[in-house]
Design a protein around this motif. Structure first.
Motif, PDB file in Angstrom:
ATOM      1  N   LEU A  61       0.840  -1.198   0.000  1.00  0.00           N
ATOM      2  CA  LEU A  61       0.000   0.000   0.000  1.00  0.00           C
ATOM      3  C   LEU A  61       0.878   1.251   0.000  1.00  0.00           C
ATOM      4  CD1 LEU A  61      -2.601  -1.031   2.717  1.00  0.00           C
ATOM      5  CD2 LEU A  61      -3.077  -0.797   0.278  1.00  0.00           C
ATOM      6  N   ALA A  62       0.529   2.209  -0.845  1.00  0.00           N
ATOM      7  CA  ALA A  62       1.257   3.472  -0.887  1.00  0.00           C
ATOM      8  C   ALA A  62       0.278   4.629  -0.734  1.00  0.00           C
ATOM      9  CB  ALA A  62       2.029   3.600  -2.197  1.00  0.00           C
ATOM     10  N   VAL A  89       3.525  20.936   2.413  1.00  0.00           N
ATOM     11  CA  VAL A  89       2.548  20.306   3.323  1.00  0.00           C
ATOM     12  C   VAL A  89       3.036  18.890   3.613  1.00  0.00           C
ATOM     13  CG1 VAL A  89       0.157  19.636   3.693  1.00  0.00           C
ATOM     14  CG2 VAL A  89       0.694  21.682   2.324  1.00  0.00           C
ATOM     15  N   VAL A  90       3.473  18.667   4.850  1.00  0.00           N
ATOM     16  CA  VAL A  90       4.066  17.391   5.237  1.00  0.00           C
ATOM     17  C   VAL A  90       3.184  16.689   6.269  1.00  0.00           C
ATOM     18  CG1 VAL A  90       6.104  16.237   6.182  1.00  0.00           C
ATOM     19  CG2 VAL A  90       6.363  18.351   4.839  1.00  0.00           C
ATOM     20  N   LEU A  91       2.803  15.458   5.963  1.00  0.00           N
ATOM     21  CA  LEU A  91       2.015  14.655   6.895  1.00  0.00           C
ATOM     22  C   LEU A  91       2.912  14.263   8.070  1.00  0.00           C
ATOM     23  CD1 LEU A  91      -0.805  13.281   7.151  1.00  0.00           C
ATOM     24  CD2 LEU A  91       0.225  11.265   6.102  1.00  0.00           C
ATOM     25  N   PRO A  92       2.554  14.641   9.312  1.00  0.00           N
ATOM     26  CA  PRO A  92       3.414  14.335  10.459  1.00  0.00           C
ATOM     27  C   PRO A  92       3.611  12.836  10.659  1.00  0.00           C
ATOM     28  CG  PRO A  92       1.750  15.974  11.040  1.00  0.00           C
ATOM     29  CD  PRO A  92       1.369  15.422   9.703  1.00  0.00           C
ATOM     30  N   GLU A  93       4.773  12.475  11.159  1.00  0.00           N
ATOM     31  CA  GLU A  93       5.104  11.081  11.444  1.00  0.00           C
ATOM     32  C   GLU A  93       4.132  10.525  12.482  1.00  0.00           C
ATOM     33  OE1 GLU A  93       7.553   7.864  10.447  1.00  0.00           O
ATOM     34  OE2 GLU A  93       7.800   9.933   9.757  1.00  0.00           O
ATOM     35  N   GLY A  94       3.612   9.344  12.246  1.00  0.00           N
ATOM     36  CA  GLY A  94       2.740   8.689  13.211  1.00  0.00           C
ATOM     37  C   GLY A  94       1.263   8.961  13.035  1.00  0.00           C
ATOM     38  N   VAL A  95       0.898   9.889  12.141  1.00  0.00           N
ATOM     39  CA  VAL A  95      -0.525  10.184  11.924  1.00  0.00           C
ATOM     40  C   VAL A  95      -1.225   8.989  11.287  1.00  0.00           C
ATOM     41  CG1 VAL A  95      -2.141  11.621  10.613  1.00  0.00           C
ATOM     42  CG2 VAL A  95      -0.228  12.673  11.825  1.00  0.00           C
ATOM     43  N   VAL A  96      -0.542   8.303  10.377  1.00  0.00           N
ATOM     44  CA  VAL A  96      -1.116   7.141   9.704  1.00  0.00           C
ATOM     45  C   VAL A  96      -0.673   5.863  10.418  1.00  0.00           C
ATOM     46  CG1 VAL A  96      -1.226   5.846   7.545  1.00  0.00           C
ATOM     47  CG2 VAL A  96      -1.130   8.345   7.490  1.00  0.00           C
ATOM     48  N   ASP A  97      -1.629   5.050  10.799  1.00  0.00           N
ATOM     49  CA  ASP A  97      -1.350   3.772  11.447  1.00  0.00           C
ATOM     50  C   ASP A  97      -1.107   2.716  10.373  1.00  0.00           C
ATOM     51  OD1 ASP A  97      -1.169   1.495  12.933  1.00  0.00           O
ATOM     52  OD2 ASP A  97      -3.168   1.620  13.833  1.00  0.00           O
ATOM     53  N   HIS A  98       0.138   2.321  10.217  1.00  0.00           N
ATOM     54  CA  HIS A  98       0.497   1.375   9.164  1.00  0.00           C
ATOM     55  C   HIS A  98      -0.057  -0.024   9.407  1.00  0.00           C
ATOM     56  CE1 HIS A  98       4.139   3.969   7.680  1.00  0.00           C
ATOM     57  NE2 HIS A  98       2.968   4.493   7.378  1.00  0.00           N
ATOM     58  N   ASP A  99      -0.391  -0.348  10.631  1.00  0.00           N
ATOM     59  CA  ASP A  99      -0.952  -1.664  10.929  1.00  0.00           C
ATOM     60  C   ASP A  99      -2.393  -1.793  10.441  1.00  0.00           C
ATOM     61  OD1 ASP A  99       1.244  -2.967  12.279  1.00  0.00           O
ATOM     62  OD2 ASP A  99       0.914  -1.573  13.945  1.00  0.00           O
ATOM     63  N   SER A 100      -3.112  -0.665  10.409  1.00  0.00           N
ATOM     64  CA  SER A 100      -4.534  -0.715  10.041  1.00  0.00           C
ATOM     65  C   SER A 100      -4.863   0.036   8.760  1.00  0.00           C
ATOM     66  CB  SER A 100      -5.386  -0.138  11.186  1.00  0.00           C
ATOM     67  OG  SER A 100      -5.045   1.229  11.421  1.00  0.00           O
ATOM     68  N   LEU A 101      -3.868   0.644   8.125  1.00  0.00           N
ATOM     69  CA  LEU A 101      -4.095   1.413   6.896  1.00  0.00           C
ATOM     70  C   LEU A 101      -4.797   0.561   5.849  1.00  0.00           C
ATOM     71  CD1 LEU A 101      -3.557   4.001   5.204  1.00  0.00           C
ATOM     72  CD2 LEU A 101      -1.391   2.934   4.505  1.00  0.00           C
ATOM     73  N   SER A 102      -5.818   1.142   5.184  1.00  0.00           N
ATOM     74  CA  SER A 102      -6.574   0.412   4.163  1.00  0.00           C
ATOM     75  C   SER A 102      -6.574   1.171   2.837  1.00  0.00           C
ATOM     76  CB  SER A 102      -8.021   0.197   4.625  1.00  0.00           C
ATOM     77  OG  SER A 102      -8.713   1.433   4.678  1.00  0.00           O
ATOM     78  N   LEU A 103      -6.880   0.460   1.777  1.00  0.00           N
ATOM     79  CA  LEU A 103      -6.974   1.071   0.456  1.00  0.00           C
ATOM     80  C   LEU A 103      -8.103   2.088   0.415  1.00  0.00           C
ATOM     81  CD1 LEU A 103      -5.981   1.136  -2.487  1.00  0.00           C
ATOM     82  CD2 LEU A 103      -7.575  -0.722  -2.981  1.00  0.00           C
TER      83      LEU A 103
END
Length: 438
Positions: A205-206, A214-228
């Motif tokens: 997934l990308a 505009v930079v998305l802060p580190e940790g905002v996206v949960d890589h364990d639960s990220l979905s398409l």
């Protein structure tokens, strides 16, 4: 036609040349060891062979892309795909639709359906193990948009360097340097993603993590639960709604000025098999880096802690091991990015790819013509920001690397029974369930 040959005599151990044709058998027997002659047939030089390079990727799962941006069409040939894998055009079309132009106001206005057609390698809904040919026709050819560019070089494009290398180039559009070439990559990547999911439960997934400033802060996206679904919830493909709006606004701001901006795509791999990659030159991160940097407009690559890791000490950066409740070795942190010593360790692989602002801008620029005269040029077409459409292309290239490495792992390390104390067998492929869906 058979070539003529001659007998040539060469001296051995410092002796002088002797014409063996003038010697009798008696004379030959009397020759000392210092004057032994060696006769051989001289061969004509082999015809110089030049192998075309640069359009094929992979060793075991090999993909060759073809076609140009404003030619008859583009596509790919996939060689080495395992047989009996359920496959149809719809498997590829999902990702091709995510990549296609004209899907939103921040993408190029070119209108293409990018409808693919499989013409070989698949029979009755299953791969046959033979080369798979995929073709996508170009239906919105805009050669007239490139009249000026056929004479003058577009700044930061491949126009000049293609002429420097080949002495000729496609004068309509970017030819092979165009992002339209990536259609073949996406089609092949969709096959690789499907096989990885079937065999190992692997997910690639990308998403967009930066647009311009505009930079998305580190940790905002949960890589364990990220979905398409989270990624595809907005036109910029940023899984966080708040930052997605900021990114879209940044693109709109330059779009109305005829300018462009770049950004960063983050890619993760969940459930990657352990043991992929090889020591030294073929490290997994090296293969991923080559795949990423082969994409149009890429200017940077990092994985794991990346450049930020240079600010840490070894005690801060090291990923300590532990054994979880299932008896599986894990790491408490993942600054290594799922790869250690060039080999996957089973943790989430994460990498980031930097894309420059698109070179095609609707503003006047200084350049030179093919006959070296200075001039000015206003280019037409192109994306205000290539990053959102690059997301499925990044996924494709990562999947192609993993698929190639998975097949290499089988051929080298799984040919004979594994060491069950140290190695993990892959689950039996869930092909029966997949076939039920065909």
């Amino acid at each position: 036609m058979a070539s003529s040959s001659t007998l040539t005599s060469i001296s051995f151990l410092g002796s002088s040349r002797i014409d063996t044709a003038s010697l009798s058998s008696v004379h030959l027997r009397k020759l000392s060891i210092s004057s032994v002659q060696i006769s051989f047939r001289s061969r004509l030089p082999k015809k110089l062979q030049i192998n075309a390079a640069g359009s094929t990727f992979g060793n075991n799962f090999r993909v060759t892309t073809f076609g140009e941006s404003h030619g008859g069409g583009v596509g790919c040939i996939i060689d080495g795909c395992p047989p009996r894998i359920p496959l149809s055009e719809s498997d590829m079309q999902v990702d091709l639709d995510r990549r296609r132009p004209g899907q939103s106001r921040i993408a190029t206005s070119r209108k293409e359906t990018d409808t693919c057609k499989i013409s070989s390698g698949v029979s009755e809904g299953q791969t046959t193990g033979t080369p798979i040919h995929v073709f996508v026709p170009n239906t919105d050819q805009r050669g007239f948009d490139y009249n000026e560019m056929s004479v003058a070089y577009r700044p930061s494009h491949a126009d000049a360097t293609y002429d420097m290398k080949y002495g000729v180039r496609s004068l309509q559009g970017g030819g092979r340097s165009s992002a339209r070439e990536t259609i073949g990559r996406v089609a092949a990547g969709a096959v690789a993603k499907k096989i990885l999911k079937l065999y190992a439960g692997t997910e690639v997934l990308a998403y967009v993590s930066q647009v311009h400033k505009v930079v998305l802060p580190e940790g905002v996206v949960d890589h364990d639960s990220l979905s398409l679904d989270q990624i595809e919830s907005n036109i910029v493909r940023c899984p966080d709604p708040e930052y997605a709006e900021k990114m879209i606004a940044a693109i709109d701001a330059v779009r109305v000025k005829g300018d462009t901006v770049g950004g960063v795509v983050t890619c993760i791999v969940r459930n990657a098999p352990r043991g992929l990659g090889s020591p030294v030159f073929d490290k997994l991160e090296a293969e991923l880096a080559k795949a990423a940097m082969s994409l149009p407009a890429t200017k940077g690559f990092e994985f794991g802690s990346g450049f930020a890791g240079t600010f840490l000490s070894g005690s801060e950066h090291n990923d300590e091991f532990y054994t979880n409740e299932h008896g599986r070795i894990r790491t408490r942190t993942n600054r290594s990015g799922g790869i250690q010593g060039g080999i996957s360790n089973g943790e989430i692989i994460n990498l980031r790819i930097a894309f420059k602002p698109a070179s095609t801008i609707g503003r006047k620029q200084h350049t030179v013509t093919r006959d070296k005269k200075e001039t000015e040029l206003i280019a037409r077409g192109g994306d205000s920001c290539v990053v959102p459409r690059a997301v499925p292309v990044v996924e494709a290239m990562v999947a192609l690397v993993l698929m190639d490495q998975l097949m290499a792992q089988y051929s080298q390390s799984y040919l004979f029974p594994i060491n069950s104390d140290l190695q993990e067998p892959l689950a039996i492929p869930r092909l029966e369930a997949a076939k039920a869906c065909v």
